[in-house]
Every structure is written in structure tokens, then in C-alpha cells.
Scaffold this motif. Structure first.
Motif, PDB file in Angstrom:
ATOM      1  N   LEU A  42      54.273  76.850  25.333  1.00  0.00           N
ATOM      2  CA  LEU A  42      53.062  76.568  24.560  1.00  0.00           C
ATOM      3  C   LEU A  42      51.838  77.270  25.155  1.00  0.00           C
ATOM      4  N   TRP A  43      51.778  77.358  26.472  1.00  0.00           N
ATOM      5  CA  TRP A  43      50.668  78.067  27.108  1.00  0.00           C
ATOM      6  C   TRP A  43      50.699  79.544  26.731  1.00  0.00           C
ATOM      7  N   PHE A  44      51.886  80.159  26.817  1.00  0.00           N
ATOM      8  CA  PHE A  44      51.994  81.572  26.462  1.00  0.00           C
ATOM      9  C   PHE A  44      51.683  81.806  24.984  1.00  0.00           C
ATOM     10  N   VAL A  45      52.132  80.918  24.115  1.00  0.00           N
ATOM     11  CA  VAL A  45      51.837  81.057  22.690  1.00  0.00           C
ATOM     12  C   VAL A  45      50.332  80.967  22.457  1.00  0.00           C
ATOM     13  N   SER A  60      43.978  83.646  36.606  1.00  0.00           N
ATOM     14  CA  SER A  60      44.637  82.830  37.630  1.00  0.00           C
ATOM     15  C   SER A  60      45.619  81.841  37.006  1.00  0.00           C
ATOM     16  N   SER A  61      45.330  81.380  35.811  1.00  0.00           N
ATOM     17  CA  SER A  61      46.241  80.432  35.162  1.00  0.00           C
ATOM     18  C   SER A  61      47.596  81.068  34.868  1.00  0.00           C
ATOM     19  N   PHE A  62      47.609  82.371  34.630  1.00  0.00           N
ATOM     20  CA  PHE A  62      48.875  83.059  34.404  1.00  0.00           C
ATOM     21  C   PHE A  62      49.784  82.957  35.621  1.00  0.00           C
ATOM     22  N   TYR A  63      49.209  83.103  36.801  1.00  0.00           N
ATOM     23  CA  TYR A  63      50.013  83.029  38.020  1.00  0.00           C
ATOM     24  C   TYR A  63      50.510  81.613  38.286  1.00  0.00           C
ATOM     25  N   PHE A  64      49.683  80.617  37.980  1.00  0.00           N
ATOM     26  CA  PHE A  64      50.129  79.234  38.144  1.00  0.00           C
ATOM     27  C   PHE A  64      51.295  78.912  37.214  1.00  0.00           C
ATOM     28  N   VAL A  65      51.145  79.292  35.955  1.00  0.00           N
ATOM     29  CA  VAL A  65      52.206  79.021  34.978  1.00  0.00           C
ATOM     30  C   VAL A  65      53.463  79.816  35.321  1.00  0.00           C
ATOM     31  N   SER A  66      53.302  81.043  35.722  1.00  0.00           N
ATOM     32  CA  SER A  66      54.463  81.868  36.079  1.00  0.00           C
ATOM     33  C   SER A  66      55.190  81.321  37.306  1.00  0.00           C
ATOM     34  N   ALA A  67      54.430  80.898  38.313  1.00  0.00           N
ATOM     35  CA  ALA A  67      55.049  80.329  39.511  1.00  0.00           C
ATOM     36  C   ALA A  67      55.805  79.057  39.178  1.00  0.00           C
ATOM     37  N   LEU A  68      55.211  78.226  38.349  1.00  0.00           N
ATOM     38  CA  LEU A  68      55.879  76.991  37.949  1.00  0.00           C
ATOM     39  C   LEU A  68      57.141  77.281  37.151  1.00  0.00           C
ATOM     40  N   LEU A  69      57.053  78.244  36.266  1.00  0.00           N
ATOM     41  CA  LEU A  69      58.206  78.614  35.446  1.00  0.00           C
ATOM     42  C   LEU A  69      59.333  79.198  36.300  1.00  0.00           C
ATOM     43  N   ILE A  70      59.005  80.070  37.231  1.00  0.00           N
ATOM     44  CA  ILE A  70      60.018  80.652  38.119  1.00  0.00           C
ATOM     45  C   ILE A  70      60.687  79.570  38.950  1.00  0.00           C
ATOM     46  N   TYR A  71      59.888  78.659  39.490  1.00  0.00           N
ATOM     47  CA  TYR A  71      60.445  77.600  40.332  1.00  0.00           C
ATOM     48  C   TYR A  71      61.361  76.676  39.529  1.00  0.00           C
ATOM     49  N   VAL A  72      60.902  76.236  38.378  1.00  0.00           N
ATOM     50  CA  VAL A  72      61.691  75.287  37.581  1.00  0.00           C
ATOM     51  C   VAL A  72      62.964  75.926  37.067  1.00  0.00           C
ATOM     52  N   LEU A  73      62.884  77.147  36.565  1.00  0.00           N
ATOM     53  CA  LEU A  73      64.088  77.810  36.072  1.00  0.00           C
ATOM     54  C   LEU A  73      65.060  78.133  37.201  1.00  0.00           C
ATOM     55  N   GLY A  74      64.524  78.506  38.348  1.00  0.00           N
ATOM     56  CA  GLY A  74      65.386  78.855  39.473  1.00  0.00           C
ATOM     57  C   GLY A  74      66.095  77.664  40.083  1.00  0.00           C
ATOM     58  N   THR A  75      65.399  76.545  40.153  1.00  0.00           N
ATOM     59  CA  THR A  75      66.000  75.390  40.816  1.00  0.00           C
ATOM     60  C   THR A  75      66.699  74.426  39.872  1.00  0.00           C
ATOM     61  N   ILE A 111      51.316  80.560  44.402  1.00  0.00           N
ATOM     62  CA  ILE A 111      50.182  79.667  44.202  1.00  0.00           C
ATOM     63  C   ILE A 111      49.138  79.861  45.295  1.00  0.00           C
ATOM     64  N   SER A 112      49.568  80.059  46.532  1.00  0.00           N
ATOM     65  CA  SER A 112      48.610  80.272  47.626  1.00  0.00           C
ATOM     66  C   SER A 112      47.821  81.560  47.433  1.00  0.00           C
ATOM     67  N   ILE A 113      48.499  82.619  47.066  1.00  0.00           N
ATOM     68  CA  ILE A 113      47.809  83.893  46.819  1.00  0.00           C
ATOM     69  C   ILE A 113      46.836  83.761  45.656  1.00  0.00           C
ATOM     70  N   THR A 114      47.238  83.044  44.627  1.00  0.00           N
ATOM     71  CA  THR A 114      46.360  82.836  43.478  1.00  0.00           C
ATOM     72  C   THR A 114      45.121  82.044  43.871  1.00  0.00           C
ATOM     73  N   LEU A 115      45.315  81.000  44.659  1.00  0.00           N
ATOM     74  CA  LEU A 115      44.157  80.217  45.105  1.00  0.00           C
ATOM     75  C   LEU A 115      43.226  81.043  45.981  1.00  0.00           C
ATOM     76  N   LEU A 116      43.782  81.903  46.820  1.00  0.00           N
ATOM     77  CA  LEU A 116      42.938  82.776  47.631  1.00  0.00           C
ATOM     78  C   LEU A 116      42.149  83.768  46.767  1.00  0.00           C
ATOM     79  N   ARG A 117      42.786  84.299  45.770  1.00  0.00           N
ATOM     80  CA  ARG A 117      42.098  85.238  44.867  1.00  0.00           C
ATOM     81  C   ARG A 117      40.977  84.548  44.118  1.00  0.00           C
TER      82      ARG A 117
END
Length: 122
Positions: A42-45, A60-75, A111-117
Motif C-alpha cells: 500500500l505504501w508503494f502504491v 528516508s521512508s523508502f529505506y525504512f519500508v524497504s528494510a522492513l520488507l527485506i527483513y520480513v520476507l527473509g525471515t 535503518i541506522s544508515i537512514t537515520l544518520l542520513r
């Protein structure tokens, strides 16, 4: 907001009403994975419907959503197959734990890199 309320209500309901001794926590894991996937899609749409001039890699929201998506799909696959691996081959649990840890590390790193940016921009 609606998905958050639905997720909270169903998660609390499943947590209190589910019989963990016979089935395990597989339905909660599947439900959580589906809710994260739906939220990310829904975010991407929404991003592509409200087309803006700012590229995705500058948001920055793109990186948060992408990190969450990678983590959830991977685990999620490893969490879903944990019961099977535990019952059939306990030595593979070490590989499974390394897989989960690596996806978690990748998630935290992004997420850490995104927060630093974001903090450096202000």
C-alpha cells in the motif's frame, strides 16, 4: 491507521485464544507477515499514485519500508519452517539462526544508515 487497528485486535485475539501446544505460533507469524506485506505494498502504491519529483532513493521512508520488507520476507520463510527443521534436523537450527541474524543485521544496518542520513540533513 486502519491496518494498525486490525493488526492489533487480531494479534491480541490470537495471542489469548490460540492453543500453542498443538499448533504453535504459525498463524500469528503468517498473519504478521501478511500485514507487513500489505502495508508495504500500500505504501508503494500510494507513492506511485502521488507521483512527486523526489526520487525514491532520496526519501528516508523508502529505506525504512524497504528494510522492513527485506527483513520480513527473509525471515518469514525461516520462521515458518522452524517447527519442521526442529523435528527433522536439529543441526540445521544453527544455519537457521545465522540466516535470521543476517537478515536482522541487514535490517538494522539499513535503518541506522537512514537515520544518520536524516539527522545529517537537518
Amino acid at each position: 491507521m486502519f491496518l494498525s487497528i486490525v493488526y492489533l485486535i487480531l494479534y491480541v485475539y490470537l495471542s489469548f485464544s490460540w492453543n500453542y501446544k498443538t499448533v504453535g505460533d504459525l498463524p500469528i507469524i503468517i498473519f504478521t507477515t501478511l500485514m507487513v506485506l500489505i502495508s508495504c505494498v500500500l505504501w508503494f502504491v500510494r507513492v506511485f499514485q502521488n507521483f512527486e519529483e523526489t526520487p525514491l532513493y532520496k526519501r528516508s521512508s523508502f529505506y525504512f519500508v524497504s528494510a522492513l520488507l527485506i527483513y520480513v520476507l527473509g525471515t518469514s520463510v525461516s520462521f515458518i519452517s522452524t517447527d519442521y527443521i526442529w523435528k527433522n534436523s536439529a543441526r540445521n537450527l544453527k544455519i537457521l539462526s545465522y540466516l535470521i541474524l543476517s537478515f536482522n543485521l541487514l535490517n538494522r544496518l539499513i535503518i541506522s544508515i537512514t537515520l544518520l542520513r536524516v539527522s545529517n540533513k537537518k
